[in-house]
Motif scaffolding. Structure first.
Motif, PDB file in Angstrom:
ATOM      1  N   CYS A  82       0.829  -1.209   0.000  1.00  0.00           N
ATOM      2  CA  CYS A  82       0.000   0.000   0.000  1.00  0.00           C
ATOM      3  C   CYS A  82       0.866   1.263   0.000  1.00  0.00           C
ATOM      4  N   LEU A  83       1.927   1.254   0.783  1.00  0.00           N
ATOM      5  CA  LEU A  83       2.822   2.405   0.834  1.00  0.00           C
ATOM      6  C   LEU A  83       3.549   2.590  -0.503  1.00  0.00           C
ATOM      7  N   PHE A  84       3.997   1.485  -1.087  1.00  0.00           N
ATOM      8  CA  PHE A  84       4.662   1.535  -2.389  1.00  0.00           C
ATOM      9  C   PHE A  84       3.705   2.063  -3.464  1.00  0.00           C
ATOM     10  N   LEU A  85       2.478   1.547  -3.470  1.00  0.00           N
ATOM     11  CA  LEU A  85       1.468   1.989  -4.438  1.00  0.00           C
ATOM     12  C   LEU A  85       1.110   3.463  -4.227  1.00  0.00           C
ATOM     13  N   ALA A  86       0.984   3.882  -2.983  1.00  0.00           N
ATOM     14  CA  ALA A  86       0.672   5.281  -2.685  1.00  0.00           C
ATOM     15  C   ALA A  86       1.750   6.208  -3.239  1.00  0.00           C
ATOM     16  N   GLY A  87       3.007   5.795  -3.117  1.00  0.00           N
ATOM     17  CA  GLY A  87       4.093   6.595  -3.677  1.00  0.00           C
ATOM     18  C   GLY A  87       3.959   6.773  -5.175  1.00  0.00           C
ATOM     19  N   LYS A  88       3.560   5.708  -5.855  1.00  0.00           N
ATOM     20  CA  LYS A  88       3.367   5.798  -7.304  1.00  0.00           C
ATOM     21  C   LYS A  88       2.170   6.682  -7.646  1.00  0.00           C
ATOM     22  N   CYS A  89       1.066   6.497  -6.929  1.00  0.00           N
ATOM     23  CA  CYS A  89      -0.157   7.254  -7.218  1.00  0.00           C
ATOM     24  C   CYS A  89      -0.021   8.739  -6.907  1.00  0.00           C
ATOM     25  N   GLU A  90       0.701   9.058  -5.861  1.00  0.00           N
ATOM     26  CA  GLU A  90       0.869  10.455  -5.453  1.00  0.00           C
ATOM     27  C   GLU A  90       2.087  11.115  -6.108  1.00  0.00           C
ATOM     28  N   GLU A  91       2.681  10.411  -7.049  1.00  0.00           N
ATOM     29  CA  GLU A  91       3.837  10.919  -7.794  1.00  0.00           C
ATOM     30  C   GLU A  91       5.020  11.260  -6.891  1.00  0.00           C
ATOM     31  N   THR A  92       5.203  10.408  -5.875  1.00  0.00           N
ATOM     32  CA  THR A  92       6.374  10.510  -4.987  1.00  0.00           C
ATOM     33  C   THR A  92       6.970   9.107  -4.842  1.00  0.00           C
ATOM     34  N   PRO A  93       7.275   8.467  -5.975  1.00  0.00           N
ATOM     35  CA  PRO A  93       7.676   7.059  -5.910  1.00  0.00           C
ATOM     36  C   PRO A  93       9.041   6.846  -5.262  1.00  0.00           C
ATOM     37  N   LYS A  94       9.173   5.688  -4.678  1.00  0.00           N
ATOM     38  CA  LYS A  94      10.455   5.204  -4.151  1.00  0.00           C
ATOM     39  C   LYS A  94      10.726   3.872  -4.834  1.00  0.00           C
ATOM     40  N   LYS A  95      11.994   3.558  -4.965  1.00  0.00           N
ATOM     41  CA  LYS A  95      12.352   2.274  -5.562  1.00  0.00           C
ATOM     42  C   LYS A  95      11.873   1.149  -4.644  1.00  0.00           C
ATOM     43  N   LEU A  96      11.337   0.104  -5.239  1.00  0.00           N
ATOM     44  CA  LEU A  96      10.826  -1.022  -4.458  1.00  0.00           C
ATOM     45  C   LEU A  96      11.919  -1.611  -3.578  1.00  0.00           C
ATOM     46  N   ARG A  97      13.118  -1.669  -4.089  1.00  0.00           N
ATOM     47  CA  ARG A  97      14.256  -2.184  -3.310  1.00  0.00           C
ATOM     48  C   ARG A  97      14.427  -1.392  -2.013  1.00  0.00           C
ATOM     49  N   GLU A  98      14.304  -0.067  -2.106  1.00  0.00           N
ATOM     50  CA  GLU A  98      14.443   0.797  -0.939  1.00  0.00           C
ATOM     51  C   GLU A  98      13.297   0.580   0.055  1.00  0.00           C
ATOM     52  N   VAL A  99      12.072   0.458  -0.453  1.00  0.00           N
ATOM     53  CA  VAL A  99      10.899   0.254   0.408  1.00  0.00           C
ATOM     54  C   VAL A  99      11.002  -1.087   1.130  1.00  0.00           C
ATOM     55  N   ILE A 100      11.364  -2.141   0.413  1.00  0.00           N
ATOM     56  CA  ILE A 100      11.477  -3.464   1.023  1.00  0.00           C
ATOM     57  C   ILE A 100      12.583  -3.472   2.075  1.00  0.00           C
ATOM     58  N   SER A 101      13.730  -2.938   1.737  1.00  0.00           N
ATOM     59  CA  SER A 101      14.856  -2.937   2.679  1.00  0.00           C
ATOM     60  C   SER A 101      14.504  -2.210   3.966  1.00  0.00           C
ATOM     61  N   LEU A 102      13.848  -1.059   3.835  1.00  0.00           N
ATOM     62  CA  LEU A 102      13.513  -0.283   5.023  1.00  0.00           C
ATOM     63  C   LEU A 102      12.429  -0.971   5.860  1.00  0.00           C
ATOM     64  N   ASP A 110      16.405  -7.036  15.002  1.00  0.00           N
ATOM     65  CA  ASP A 110      17.452  -7.897  15.545  1.00  0.00           C
ATOM     66  C   ASP A 110      18.246  -8.628  14.457  1.00  0.00           C
ATOM     67  N   LYS A 111      17.847  -8.486  13.198  1.00  0.00           N
ATOM     68  CA  LYS A 111      18.520  -9.169  12.097  1.00  0.00           C
ATOM     69  C   LYS A 111      19.362  -8.188  11.284  1.00  0.00           C
ATOM     70  N   PRO A 112      20.370  -8.691  10.598  1.00  0.00           N
ATOM     71  CA  PRO A 112      21.153  -7.802   9.716  1.00  0.00           C
ATOM     72  C   PRO A 112      20.307  -7.361   8.524  1.00  0.00           C
ATOM     73  N   PRO A 113      20.723  -6.292   7.849  1.00  0.00           N
ATOM     74  CA  PRO A 113      19.969  -5.826   6.676  1.00  0.00           C
ATOM     75  C   PRO A 113      19.824  -6.937   5.634  1.00  0.00           C
ATOM     76  N   LEU A 114      18.740  -6.861   4.901  1.00  0.00           N
ATOM     77  CA  LEU A 114      18.431  -7.864   3.891  1.00  0.00           C
ATOM     78  C   LEU A 114      19.279  -7.630   2.640  1.00  0.00           C
ATOM     79  N   ASN A 115      19.930  -8.678   2.171  1.00  0.00           N
ATOM     80  CA  ASN A 115      20.709  -8.620   0.943  1.00  0.00           C
ATOM     81  C   ASN A 115      19.750  -8.668  -0.239  1.00  0.00           C
ATOM     82  N   VAL A 116      19.858  -7.703  -1.153  1.00  0.00           N
ATOM     83  CA  VAL A 116      18.933  -7.641  -2.290  1.00  0.00           C
ATOM     84  C   VAL A 116      19.092  -8.824  -3.242  1.00  0.00           C
ATOM     85  N   GLU A 117      20.176  -9.540  -3.135  1.00  0.00           N
ATOM     86  CA  GLU A 117      20.388 -10.716  -3.973  1.00  0.00           C
ATOM     87  C   GLU A 117      19.863 -12.000  -3.320  1.00  0.00           C
ATOM     88  N   SER A 118      19.397 -11.901  -2.070  1.00  0.00           N
ATOM     89  CA  SER A 118      18.976 -13.095  -1.342  1.00  0.00           C
ATOM     90  C   SER A 118      17.613 -13.599  -1.821  1.00  0.00           C
TER      91      SER A 118
END
Length: 133
Positions: A82-102, A110-118
Protein backbone atom coordinates in the motif's frame (compact mmCIF):
# COMPACT_ATOMS: atom_id res chain seq x y z
CA UNK A 1 -28.05 -2.81 -0.34
CA UNK A 2 -25.25 -3.40 2.15
CA UNK A 3 -22.37 -0.94 2.07
CA UNK A 4 -19.96 -3.88 1.93
CA UNK A 5 -21.06 -4.74 -1.57
CA UNK A 6 -21.78 -1.33 -3.04
CA UNK A 7 -19.08 1.16 -2.06
CA UNK A 8 -16.37 2.14 0.41
CA UNK A 9 -18.59 3.72 3.06
CA UNK A 10 -19.17 1.50 6.09
CA UNK A 11 -21.20 1.86 9.24
CA UNK A 12 -19.56 1.07 12.55
CA UNK A 13 -21.76 -2.02 12.86
CA UNK A 14 -20.55 -3.29 9.47
CA UNK A 15 -16.92 -2.71 10.40
CA UNK A 16 -17.36 -4.60 13.67
CA UNK A 17 -18.56 -7.74 11.88
CA UNK A 18 -15.84 -10.17 10.78
CA UNK A 19 -15.33 -10.15 7.01
CA UNK A 20 -15.97 -13.89 6.90
CA UNK A 21 -17.19 -16.58 9.25
CA UNK A 22 -14.39 -17.40 11.69
CA UNK A 23 -12.59 -14.21 10.74
CA UNK A 24 -10.68 -11.78 12.90
CA UNK A 25 -12.75 -10.26 15.70
CA UNK A 26 -13.21 -6.48 16.00
CA UNK A 27 -10.88 -6.00 18.98
CA UNK A 28 -7.98 -7.87 17.34
CA UNK A 29 -8.68 -6.21 13.99
CA UNK A 30 -8.54 -2.78 15.62
CA UNK A 31 -5.22 -3.64 17.30
CA UNK A 32 -3.77 -4.83 13.98
CA UNK A 33 -4.92 -1.65 12.23
CA UNK A 34 -3.39 0.64 14.86
CA UNK A 35 -0.03 -1.13 14.98
CA UNK A 36 0.27 -1.49 11.21
CA UNK A 37 -0.64 2.17 10.63
CA UNK A 38 2.06 3.18 13.13
CA UNK A 39 4.46 0.95 11.17
CA UNK A 40 3.44 2.63 7.89
CA UNK A 41 3.85 6.08 9.42
CA UNK A 42 7.36 5.26 10.65
CA UNK A 43 8.34 3.64 7.35
CA UNK A 44 6.95 6.56 5.34
CA UNK A 45 8.85 9.09 7.42
CA UNK A 46 12.11 7.16 7.14
CA UNK A 47 11.57 6.92 3.39
CA UNK A 48 11.04 10.71 3.43
CA UNK A 49 7.64 10.41 1.81
CA UNK A 50 5.32 13.41 2.08
CA UNK A 51 2.64 13.02 4.74
CA UNK A 52 -0.16 12.94 2.14
CA UNK A 53 1.51 9.92 0.51
CA UNK A 54 1.69 8.13 3.86
CA UNK A 55 -2.00 8.93 4.48
CA UNK A 56 -2.87 7.54 1.05
CA UNK A 57 -1.05 4.30 1.90
CA UNK A 58 -2.94 4.08 5.19
CA UNK A 59 -6.27 4.60 3.39
CA UNK A 60 -5.41 1.83 0.89
CA UNK A 61 -4.53 -0.43 3.82
CA UNK A 62 -7.86 0.24 5.58
CA UNK A 63 -9.82 -0.27 2.36
CA UNK A 64 -8.11 -3.57 1.70
CA UNK A 65 -8.92 -4.89 5.16
CA UNK A 66 -12.50 -3.64 4.97
CA UNK A 67 -13.04 -6.44 2.44
CA UNK A 68 -10.36 -8.98 3.40
CA UNK A 69 -9.53 -10.72 6.67
CA UNK A 70 -6.30 -10.29 8.61
CA UNK A 71 -6.01 -14.08 8.92
CA UNK A 72 -5.79 -14.43 5.13
CA UNK A 73 -3.07 -11.87 4.29
CA UNK A 74 0.12 -10.73 6.05
CA UNK A 75 -0.63 -7.19 7.17
CA UNK A 76 2.98 -6.03 6.84
CA UNK A 77 3.25 -7.27 3.25
CA UNK A 78 -0.06 -5.60 2.40
CA UNK A 79 0.95 -2.42 4.24
CA UNK A 80 4.27 -2.27 2.40
CA UNK A 81 2.47 -2.78 -0.92
CA UNK A 82 0.00 0.00 0.00
CA UNK A 83 2.82 2.41 0.83
CA UNK A 84 4.66 1.54 -2.39
CA UNK A 85 1.47 1.99 -4.44
CA UNK A 86 0.67 5.28 -2.68
CA UNK A 87 4.09 6.59 -3.68
CA UNK A 88 3.37 5.80 -7.30
CA UNK A 89 -0.16 7.25 -7.22
CA UNK A 90 0.87 10.45 -5.45
CA UNK A 91 3.84 10.92 -7.79
CA UNK A 92 6.37 10.51 -4.99
CA UNK A 93 7.68 7.06 -5.91
CA UNK A 94 10.46 5.20 -4.15
CA UNK A 95 12.35 2.27 -5.56
CA UNK A 96 10.83 -1.02 -4.46
CA UNK A 97 14.26 -2.18 -3.31
CA UNK A 98 14.44 0.80 -0.94
CA UNK A 99 10.90 0.25 0.41
CA UNK A 100 11.48 -3.46 1.02
CA UNK A 101 14.86 -2.94 2.68
CA UNK A 102 13.51 -0.28 5.02
CA UNK A 103 10.30 -2.07 6.02
CA UNK A 104 12.22 -5.30 6.55
CA UNK A 105 14.67 -3.55 8.86
CA UNK A 106 11.79 -2.00 10.84
CA UNK A 107 10.14 -5.39 11.29
CA UNK A 108 13.34 -7.30 12.04
CA UNK A 109 15.46 -4.97 14.15
CA UNK A 110 17.45 -7.90 15.54
CA UNK A 111 18.52 -9.17 12.10
CA UNK A 112 21.15 -7.80 9.72
CA UNK A 113 19.97 -5.83 6.68
CA UNK A 114 18.43 -7.86 3.89
CA UNK A 115 20.71 -8.62 0.94
CA UNK A 116 18.93 -7.64 -2.29
CA UNK A 117 20.39 -10.72 -3.97
CA UNK A 118 18.98 -13.09 -1.34
CA UNK A 119 16.10 -15.49 -1.90
CA UNK A 120 14.21 -13.89 1.02
CA UNK A 121 14.40 -10.48 -0.66
CA UNK A 122 13.19 -11.93 -3.96
CA UNK A 123 10.26 -13.64 -2.20
CA UNK A 124 9.27 -10.42 -0.42
CA UNK A 125 9.50 -8.51 -3.68
CA UNK A 126 7.25 -11.03 -5.42
CA UNK A 127 4.68 -10.97 -2.61
CA UNK A 128 4.56 -7.17 -2.63
CA UNK A 129 4.26 -6.96 -6.42
CA UNK A 130 1.41 -9.47 -6.38
CA UNK A 131 -0.30 -7.48 -3.60
CA UNK A 132 0.24 -4.25 -5.56
CA UNK A 133 -2.20 -5.45 -8.21
Amino acid sequence: MSARGSNWYFTLEELKKPVRKGGTEWKASNKYRWSTCAFLQEAGQKLRLPQHTIYTGVVYFHRFYAKKDFKDFDRYIIGTACLFLAGKCEETPKKLREVISLTYSLRHKDKPPLNVESREFQDLRDQILISDR
